[in-house]
Design a protein around this motif. Structure first.
Motif, PDB file in Angstrom:
ATOM      1  N   LEU A  18     -29.748 118.544 -18.020  1.00 18.02           N
ATOM      2  CA  LEU A  18     -29.775 118.081 -16.644  1.00 18.02           C
ATOM      3  C   LEU A  18     -28.414 118.900 -16.639  1.00 18.02           C
ATOM      4  CD1 LEU A  18     -30.785 116.505 -14.014  1.00 18.02           C
ATOM      5  CD2 LEU A  18     -30.011 114.697 -14.949  1.00 18.02           C
ATOM      6  N   VAL A  19     -27.112 117.552 -16.518  1.00 22.72           N
ATOM      7  CA  VAL A  19     -25.916 118.778 -16.020  1.00 22.72           C
ATOM      8  C   VAL A  19     -26.314 120.310 -15.805  1.00 22.72           C
ATOM      9  CG1 VAL A  19     -23.674 118.113 -15.886  1.00 22.72           C
ATOM     10  CG2 VAL A  19     -25.419 116.265 -16.905  1.00 22.72           C
ATOM     11  N   ARG A  20     -26.675 120.569 -17.070  1.00 25.63           N
ATOM     12  CA  ARG A  20     -26.063 122.094 -16.837  1.00 25.63           C
ATOM     13  C   ARG A  20     -27.320 122.588 -15.958  1.00 25.63           C
ATOM     14  NH1 ARG A  20     -28.587 123.118 -22.259  1.00 25.63           N
ATOM     15  NH2 ARG A  20     -26.920 121.811 -23.407  1.00 25.63           N
ATOM     16  N   GLU A  21     -28.470 121.546 -15.914  1.00 29.16           N
ATOM     17  CA  GLU A  21     -29.315 122.303 -14.665  1.00 29.16           C
ATOM     18  C   GLU A  21     -28.147 122.526 -13.184  1.00 29.16           C
ATOM     19  OE1 GLU A  21     -31.984 124.384 -14.569  1.00 29.16           O
ATOM     20  OE2 GLU A  21     -32.256 123.577 -12.557  1.00 29.16           O
ATOM     21  N   LEU A  22     -28.035 121.035 -13.118  1.00 26.33           N
ATOM     22  CA  LEU A  22     -27.443 121.401 -11.827  1.00 26.33           C
ATOM     23  C   LEU A  22     -26.275 121.817 -11.390  1.00 26.33           C
ATOM     24  CD1 LEU A  22     -27.777 116.551 -11.422  1.00 26.33           C
ATOM     25  CD2 LEU A  22     -29.439 118.718 -11.143  1.00 26.33           C
ATOM     26  N   LEU A  23     -25.221 122.543 -12.850  1.00 26.66           N
ATOM     27  CA  LEU A  23     -24.328 123.044 -11.996  1.00 26.66           C
ATOM     28  C   LEU A  23     -24.473 124.559 -12.668  1.00 26.66           C
ATOM     29  CD1 LEU A  23     -21.794 120.107 -13.769  1.00 26.66           C
ATOM     30  CD2 LEU A  23     -22.204 120.932 -11.120  1.00 26.66           C
ATOM     31  N   ARG A  24     -25.705 124.347 -12.457  1.00 26.88           N
ATOM     32  CA  ARG A  24     -26.191 126.138 -13.116  1.00 26.88           C
ATOM     33  C   ARG A  24     -25.828 127.035 -11.576  1.00 26.88           C
ATOM     34  NH1 ARG A  24     -30.029 128.648 -11.789  1.00 26.88           N
ATOM     35  NH2 ARG A  24     -31.693 127.144 -11.708  1.00 26.88           N
ATOM     36  N   ASP A  25     -25.465 128.459 -11.469  1.00 30.05           N
ATOM     37  CA  ASP A  25     -24.874 129.112  -9.895  1.00 30.05           C
ATOM     38  C   ASP A  25     -25.167 128.792  -9.277  1.00 30.05           C
ATOM     39  OD1 ASP A  25     -25.665 131.164 -11.829  1.00 30.05           O
ATOM     40  OD2 ASP A  25     -28.215 130.929 -11.468  1.00 30.05           O
ATOM     41  N   ARG A  26     -23.531 127.418  -9.618  1.00 30.08           N
ATOM     42  CA  ARG A  26     -23.314 126.313  -8.290  1.00 30.08           C
ATOM     43  C   ARG A  26     -22.552 127.056  -7.306  1.00 30.08           C
ATOM     44  NH1 ARG A  26     -18.977 123.298 -12.169  1.00 30.08           N
ATOM     45  NH2 ARG A  26     -18.194 122.086 -10.043  1.00 30.08           N
ATOM     46  N   GLY A  27     -22.261 128.200  -7.511  1.00 33.71           N
ATOM     47  CA  GLY A  27     -21.263 128.168  -6.072  1.00 33.71           C
ATOM     48  C   GLY A  27     -19.511 127.824  -5.903  1.00 33.71           C
ATOM     49  N   GLY A  28     -19.885 127.190  -4.428  1.00 35.98           N
ATOM     50  CA  GLY A  28     -18.625 125.974  -4.388  1.00 35.98           C
ATOM     51  C   GLY A  28     -18.954 124.899  -5.120  1.00 35.98           C
ATOM     52  N   LEU A  29     -20.195 124.763  -5.714  1.00 39.57           N
ATOM     53  CA  LEU A  29     -20.026 123.227  -5.360  1.00 39.57           C
ATOM     54  C   LEU A  29     -18.820 122.490  -6.110  1.00 39.57           C
ATOM     55  CD1 LEU A  29     -22.145 121.049  -5.143  1.00 39.57           C
ATOM     56  CD2 LEU A  29     -22.332 121.185  -7.919  1.00 39.57           C
ATOM     57  N   LEU A  30     -18.295 121.214  -5.485  1.00 35.54           N
ATOM     58  CA  LEU A  30     -16.992 120.562  -6.374  1.00 35.54           C
ATOM     59  C   LEU A  30     -17.693 119.529  -6.813  1.00 35.54           C
ATOM     60  CD1 LEU A  30     -14.710 120.505  -3.436  1.00 35.54           C
ATOM     61  CD2 LEU A  30     -14.423 122.552  -5.423  1.00 35.54           C
ATOM     62  N   ALA A  31     -17.410 118.803  -8.018  1.00 30.31           N
ATOM     63  CA  ALA A  31     -17.999 118.409  -9.097  1.00 30.31           C
ATOM     64  C   ALA A  31     -16.990 117.372  -9.608  1.00 30.31           C
ATOM     65  CB  ALA A  31     -18.534 118.756 -10.598  1.00 30.31           C
ATOM     66  N   ILE A  32     -17.378 115.695  -9.455  1.00 30.97           N
ATOM     67  CA  ILE A  32     -16.692 115.000 -10.305  1.00 30.97           C
ATOM     68  C   ILE A  32     -17.326 114.026 -11.459  1.00 30.97           C
ATOM     69  CG2 ILE A  32     -15.509 112.927  -9.675  1.00 30.97           C
ATOM     70  CD1 ILE A  32     -15.052 113.266  -6.730  1.00 30.97           C
ATOM     71  N   GLY A  33     -17.090 113.875 -12.418  1.00 32.97           N
ATOM     72  CA  GLY A  33     -17.549 113.305 -13.357  1.00 32.97           C
ATOM     73  C   GLY A  33     -16.431 111.856 -13.154  1.00 32.97           C
ATOM     74  N   GLY A  34     -17.600 111.230 -14.006  1.00 38.64           N
ATOM     75  CA  GLY A  34     -17.074 109.632 -14.107  1.00 38.64           C
ATOM     76  C   GLY A  34     -16.675 109.263 -15.438  1.00 38.64           C
ATOM     77  N   LEU A  35     -15.951 108.514 -14.963  1.00 37.87           N
ATOM     78  CA  LEU A  35     -15.269 108.006 -16.055  1.00 37.87           C
ATOM     79  C   LEU A  35     -15.928 107.934 -17.643  1.00 37.87           C
ATOM     80  CD1 LEU A  35     -12.571 107.014 -18.332  1.00 37.87           C
ATOM     81  CD2 LEU A  35     -13.708 104.399 -17.350  1.00 37.87           C
TER      82      LEU A  35
END
Lengths: 204, 184
Positions: A18-35
Motif C-alpha cells: 500500500l505504501v509503495r502504491e501511495l508513494l509511486r510517482d510522487r512528484g514533489g510529495l513530502l512524506a512523514i513516517g510515524g514512529l
C-alpha cells in the motif's frame, strides 16, 4: 495499480504494498513516517530526502505534517502513521480540522496492534473508529478503507484532492522485515530542508 | 467588569508595553507560525498575533502538539514560536526529544504560575519544576522577572534558538504578570 497490492490471510492489505502504491510517482510529495513500522514502510518504498522517518516523538506525526503543510502550501504533504501513534496524539485531528490545510493528508495504517512492543492490541481492535473521530472533528474527507480497490482513489486524492484528508486503512498485521532509515535525526531534518529549500536551507 | 476579570485572570496591566515588544520581536525575527495554548498572561500578545495576517496562529489541544508543529514548520523553512503557561511545559517533556535529536530551533515563551503569590495549589508543583524540567530536556532557559527585562530576554531566546539550533525558553516570572487571587 490496485492489483499490485497484495493482501494477507484475512484479506487485509499488505502495508508495504500500500505504501509503495501511495508513494509511486510522487512528484514533489513530502512524506512523514510515524514512529515504528510506518517509518520502516516509507523507507522500504525508497529512502529519499523527501521522506522524514521518525525514530521518536510518538503522537506528533500529524502535527508535524500540519506545520510542514502550513509552511509549504504549494507542496503536498502526506503523514503515514500507525493506529497507536495516532491515538497518542488524537487531539491533533481537532487542531488540523480547525486549520483546514488543503495540502495535508493523514493516512493511518491500522493493524490494530502496537507492532514494535510485542503486538499488544490497540483501541482500534476494540472498535474505536478513527475515521469517525476525524470526521466528527471536522475533517470532511475522512475515509475508512478496507479494500485494495479503493487505494488508487486515495492516492489521487492525496496528490490532487482538496484537503485536509484523513484515511484509516485496515492493513494486515503480519510483521514485515525491518528496513531502517538513517538514525541521525539532524541529517534527516537537513536533507528534507535542502530538498525543499535548496542549499539556502543551511543559511537560514 | 472586564477589568475585574482581567485582574482575576492576571493578565498584565493594559498599560504594560512588554507584550507589544514581544510581538515586535516576533516580526523582526521573521516568525510565521505561532503555536499556543492560551494563558491569560499571553492574552494581549495573542490578540496582536491574531490581528496579523502574516502570522499563522494555531491553537493547540495540548502543548506538545506545538513542539511537533514547529518541527514541521522548520522542515518547510518557516520559523515559529510556542506560547504557553508553566503547567504546559509538563505536557511537552517527551516531545522535546524531537527538537533535541533533529537539532530544531524551538523558542518557547512561558508565562509562570505557582511561584509568586500563587492562589491555586495545583499550579505550584509544575511551576516549581518548570526550569528543571526544561533544562533536563536540553533547553536553554532564561528568566525575566521585571517588565523591562522581558523583551531583551525574549530576543536572546529567539537568537539562541535560530542561531544555535536547539530548544530555548524565556520564563516570564509571575511577579511580572501579577497573581491570580480570586479576591483573596
Amino acid at each position: 495499480m490496485s492489483g499490485s497490492i497484495e493482501t494477507g490471510k484475512g484479506g487485509k492489505m499488505n502495508r508495504r504494498a500500500l505504501v509503495r502504491e501511495l508513494l509511486r510517482d510522487r512528484g514533489g510529495l513530502l512524506a512523514i513516517g510515524g514512529l515504528g513500522a510506518p517509518a520502516w514502510d516509507i523507507t522500504a518504498a525508497g529512502d529519499v530526502p523527501e521522506n522524514l522517518p521518525l525514530w521518536g516523538g510518538m503522537g506528533g506525526a500529524a502535527m508535524m505534517g500540519l506545520g510542514l503543510a502550513l509552511a509549504q502550501p504549494s507542496r503536498r504533504v502526506l503523514v503515514i502513521t500507525g493506529d497507536g501513534e495516532m491515538l497518542m496524539g488524537i487531539g491533533a485531528l481537532a487542531t488540523i480540522a480547525v486549520q483546514r490545510p488543503a495540502n495535508l493528508s493523514v493516512v493511518v495504517l491500522d493493524n490494530e496492534h502496537y507492532g514494535e512492543t510485542g503486538m499488544q492490541e490497540t483501541h482500534t481492535r476494540h472498535g474505536v473508529d478513527l475515521a469517525g473521530m476525524a470526521r466528527a472533528a471536522g475533517i470532511a474527507d475522512s475515509r475508512l478503507i478496507t479494500d485494495a480497490k479503493d487505494a488508487p482513489a486515495l492516492r489521487d486524492a492525496i496528490l490532487t484532492g482538496q484537503g485536509p484528508l484523513f484515511a484509516q486503512v485496515k492493513v494486515d498485521e503480519s510483521p514485515e522485515p525491518l528496513v531502517l532509515p538513517p538514525r541521525e535525526a539532524a541529517l534527516l531534518q537537513a536533507r528534507m530542508r535542502e530538498a525543499i529549500l535548496g542549499p539556502a536551507a543551511h543559511l537560514q | 467588569m472586564a477589568q475585574q476579570r482581567d485582574e482575576l485572570e492576571m493578565a498584565p496591566d493594559a498599560a504594560e508595553a512588554w507584550p507589544d515588544r514581544i510581538y515586535d520581536l516576533l516580526k523582526e525575527h521573521g516568525i510565521r507560525q505561532v503555536a499556543l495554548v492560551p494563558d491569560a498572561g499571553h492574552s494581549r500578545l495573542i490578540r496582536r498575533c491574531e490581528a496579523d495576517n502574516e502570522l499563522r496562529v494555531v491553537t493547540l489541544t495540548t502543548e506538545e502538539e506545538g513542539v511537533a508543529q514547529l518541527f514541521g514548520a522548520w522542515l518547510g523553512g518557516q520559523k515559529g514560536v510556542l506560547l504557553m503557561q508553566s503547567s504546559g511545559v509538563g505536557n511537552c517533556i517527551n516531545m522535546l526529544s524531537v527538537a533535541v535529536a533533529h537539532r530544531t530551533p524551538l523558542p518557547m515563551i512561558v508565562t509562570m504560575r505557582g511561584e509568586f503569590g500563587e492562589f491555586n495549589p495545583f499550579q505550584v508543583p509544575m511551576g516549581q519544576a518548570t526550569p528543571a524540567v526544561l533544562e533536563a530536556m536540553g533547553t536553554l532557559v532564561r528568566r525575566a522577572d521585571r517588565p523591562e527585562d522581558v523583551a531583551p530576554t525574549v530576543e536572546a531566546t529567539l537568537r539562541l534558538a535560530f542561531n544555535t539550533y536547539r530548544p530555548t525558553a524565556t520564563l516570564i516570572g509571575q511577579r511580572v504578570l501579577g497573581a491570580k487571587t480570586f479576591g483573596k
